[in-house]
Design a protein around this motif. Structure first.
Motif, PDB file in Angstrom:
ATOM      1  N   VAL A 167       1.193  -1.497  -0.223  1.00  0.00           N
ATOM      2  CA  VAL A 167       0.330   0.167  -0.012  1.00  0.00           C
ATOM      3  C   VAL A 167       1.026   1.112   0.021  1.00  0.00           C
ATOM      4  CG1 VAL A 167      -1.587   1.129   1.426  1.00  0.00           C
ATOM      5  CG2 VAL A 167      -1.758  -0.991   0.764  1.00  0.00           C
ATOM      6  N   MET A 168       1.882   1.014   0.352  1.00  0.00           N
ATOM      7  CA  MET A 168       2.517   2.364   1.063  1.00  0.00           C
ATOM      8  C   MET A 168       3.643   2.772   0.058  1.00  0.00           C
ATOM      9  SD  MET A 168       0.275   4.034   3.356  1.00  0.00           S
ATOM     10  CE  MET A 168       1.605   5.483   3.536  1.00  0.00           C
ATOM     11  N   LYS A 169       4.195   1.254  -0.377  1.00  0.00           N
ATOM     12  CA  LYS A 169       5.070   1.175  -1.475  1.00  0.00           C
ATOM     13  C   LYS A 169       6.496   1.613  -1.206  1.00  0.00           C
ATOM     14  CE  LYS A 169       1.862   0.545  -4.372  1.00  0.00           C
ATOM     15  NZ  LYS A 169       0.672   0.035  -5.219  1.00  0.00           N
ATOM     16  N   VAL A 170       6.533   0.733  -0.416  1.00  0.00           N
ATOM     17  CA  VAL A 170       8.751   0.468   0.626  1.00  0.00           C
ATOM     18  C   VAL A 170       8.660  -0.353   0.351  1.00  0.00           C
ATOM     19  CG1 VAL A 170       9.474   0.898   2.834  1.00  0.00           C
ATOM     20  CG2 VAL A 170       7.558   2.500   2.806  1.00  0.00           C
ATOM     21  N   ASP A 171      10.143  -0.263  -0.188  1.00  0.00           N
ATOM     22  CA  ASP A 171      10.709  -1.328  -0.920  1.00  0.00           C
ATOM     23  C   ASP A 171      11.452  -2.120   0.340  1.00  0.00           C
ATOM     24  OD1 ASP A 171       9.800  -1.539  -3.729  1.00  0.00           O
ATOM     25  OD2 ASP A 171      11.349  -0.583  -4.223  1.00  0.00           O
ATOM     26  N   ASN A 172      11.084  -3.584   0.643  1.00  0.00           N
ATOM     27  CA  ASN A 172      11.621  -4.511   1.728  1.00  0.00           C
ATOM     28  C   ASN A 172      11.339  -3.766   2.916  1.00  0.00           C
ATOM     29  OD1 ASN A 172      13.588  -6.314   3.270  1.00  0.00           O
ATOM     30  ND2 ASN A 172      15.093  -5.626   1.913  1.00  0.00           N
ATOM     31  N   PRO A 173      10.645  -3.061   3.822  1.00  0.00           N
ATOM     32  CA  PRO A 173      10.012  -2.658   4.848  1.00  0.00           C
ATOM     33  C   PRO A 173      11.040  -2.926   5.950  1.00  0.00           C
ATOM     34  CG  PRO A 173       8.210  -2.850   3.489  1.00  0.00           C
ATOM     35  CD  PRO A 173       9.033  -4.037   3.167  1.00  0.00           C
ATOM     36  N   ARG A 174      11.956  -1.932   6.611  1.00  0.00           N
ATOM     37  CA  ARG A 174      12.126  -1.936   8.267  1.00  0.00           C
ATOM     38  C   ARG A 174      11.714  -2.659   8.922  1.00  0.00           C
ATOM     39  NH1 ARG A 174      15.011   3.665   7.966  1.00  0.00           N
ATOM     40  NH2 ARG A 174      13.287   3.893   7.135  1.00  0.00           N
ATOM     41  N   VAL A 175      12.050  -3.504   9.601  1.00  0.00           N
ATOM     42  CA  VAL A 175      11.282  -3.619  10.661  1.00  0.00           C
ATOM     43  C   VAL A 175      12.403  -3.797  12.208  1.00  0.00           C
ATOM     44  CG1 VAL A 175      10.075  -5.665  12.324  1.00  0.00           C
ATOM     45  CG2 VAL A 175       9.853  -5.520   9.070  1.00  0.00           C
ATOM     46  N   ALA A 176      11.509  -2.453  12.963  1.00  0.00           N
ATOM     47  CA  ALA A 176      12.187  -2.881  14.305  1.00  0.00           C
ATOM     48  C   ALA A 176      11.866  -3.099  15.773  1.00  0.00           C
ATOM     49  CB  ALA A 176      12.490  -0.811  14.964  1.00  0.00           C
ATOM     50  N   LEU A 177      11.883  -3.350  16.771  1.00  0.00           N
ATOM     51  CA  LEU A 177      11.316  -4.055  17.414  1.00  0.00           C
ATOM     52  C   LEU A 177      11.212  -2.616  18.806  1.00  0.00           C
ATOM     53  CD1 LEU A 177      10.041  -6.600  19.032  1.00  0.00           C
ATOM     54  CD2 LEU A 177      12.273  -7.081  19.781  1.00  0.00           C
ATOM     55  N   ALA A 178       9.965  -2.520  19.709  1.00  0.00           N
ATOM     56  CA  ALA A 178      10.343  -0.955  20.323  1.00  0.00           C
ATOM     57  C   ALA A 178      10.797  -1.980  21.629  1.00  0.00           C
ATOM     58  CB  ALA A 178       9.269  -1.193  20.674  1.00  0.00           C
ATOM     59  N   ASN A 179      11.888  -1.141  22.270  1.00  0.00           N
ATOM     60  CA  ASN A 179      12.902  -1.442  23.253  1.00  0.00           C
ATOM     61  C   ASN A 179      13.082  -0.791  23.995  1.00  0.00           C
ATOM     62  OD1 ASN A 179      13.959  -3.409  25.280  1.00  0.00           O
ATOM     63  ND2 ASN A 179      14.220  -4.879  23.906  1.00  0.00           N
TER      64      ASN A 179
END
Length: 330
Positions: A167-179
């Motif tokens: 939907v947002m057209k972001v290639d290979n989205p960077r996933v982060a964990l809240a910490n």
């Protein structure tokens, strides 16, 4: 495409909801089914010169207030606009649903009336938030489930990545964990176990990210339990509003600052637009078997129109099939 709209949900319902729905119908070419008290909606439309004749109207006699229990959509008010809208979606009488109403009731209705994608443990509330680099990121979960297991957080990451890509057209989205720190050993058992699972996944996991790094665009997907996520959401929105208010006060302080503002007015407007939640409109309840969107409770017509735009994009990108496929592989 037919979008089902809870016309009675939100602080400014039904006027701003029906205005935004009509604008979306005219601009995006979608069909709209308004659900709510027929007499109230027709009276409101007539008094404000809004032509709703091109939109279908389904009657519902009750309204779920923002302070009512989340399960009101199931038990106390089965003929509420939200409950009727949810059943219409479940029965295949629309392609998606948008409501600016009670967040808890929307999550409960989406989970128990519309149902979940097969394999999804718990749907999550996933708003899109802007950052200073001109882009945005998805926060999941922002309050649907105050407690979560590591496996649920991994599913959140999978679903949010699919949304950001399709939907947002972001290639290979960077996933982060809240910490509370960047190191892998930081946090409690939930964070440490989730970190290990995400590290083993095929997602683009970049590790832990602290809240202070979100405004600089540190990630595309920010994963956490609903308790932490809701705190992040409310703090982020509050700081953005306060900052813009202070900037406005500064540049209207005296003749000198007003002159300075005039010289950079274009840049000031661009900055304000960058952090304007009205541009995003709302957020999906990720993991429901059919598209359910939560629009901002204070939605005006523009905000609600944009929520429908995002919903349309969500349907057209077939994100739910992408989620189902991704969850099946896990």
């Amino acid at each position: 495409m037919n979008i089902i709209v809870d016309a009675m949900g939100g602080d400014n319902a039904p006027l701003e909801i029906i205005k935004g729905s009509l604008d979306a119908k005219n601009e995006y070419g979608v069909d709209i089914t308004l659900v709510g008290d027929k007499a109230v909606i027709e009276k409101c439309a007539k008094e404000n010169d809004v032509d709703i004749s091109s939109m279908e109207l389904v009657h519902a006699s009750e309204v779920i207030a923002t302070d009512e229990d989340a399960d009101s959509v199931l038990k106390k008010k089965p003929d509420s606009s939200l409950a009727v809208a949810m059943r219409l979606l479940s029965e295949g009488k629309g392609d998606a649903l948008v409501s600016a109403g009670n967040s808890g009731a929307i999550c409960v209705g989406g989970t128990l009336i519309v149902k979940r994608v097969k394999g999804v443990k718990r749907p999550g509330f996933a708003p899109i938030l802007p950052h200073f680099n001109g882009g945005c990121f998805m926060l999941i979960d922002a309050g649907a489930n105050l407690e979560a297991r590591p496996e649920t957080l991994v599913q959140y990451a999978v679903m949010a990545s699919a949304y950001m890509e399709k939907v947002m057209k972001v290639d290979n989205p960077r996933v982060a964990l809240a910490n509370v720190g960047a190191e892998s050993h930081k946090g409690g058992e939930l964070q440490r176990t989730t970190y290990e699972l995400l590290e083993k996944s095929d997602l683009n996991f970049i590790g832990n990210v602290e809240g202070r790094d979100l405004p600089s665009g540190a990630c595309d997907v920010y994963v956490c339990d609903g308790y932490a996520g809701n705190l992040v959401l409310k703090t982020y929105e509050g700081v953005a509003k306060s900052m813009l208010k202070k900037v406005k006060e500064l540049f209207s302080k005296n003749a000198k600052t007003k002159l300075a503002a005039a010289l950079i007015m274009k840049d000031l407007k661009a900055m304000a637009a960058q952090f304007d939640y009205n541009e995003y409109g709302g957020a999906p309840i990720m993991g429901t078997a059919k598209p359910v969107f939560k629009a901002h409770g204070s939605s005006k017509a523009k905000t609600f129109k944009n929520a429908i735009r995002l919903t349309k994009d969500y349907v057209e990108a077939d994100v739910i099939s992408q989620i189902a496929e991704a969850v099946k592989k896990k």
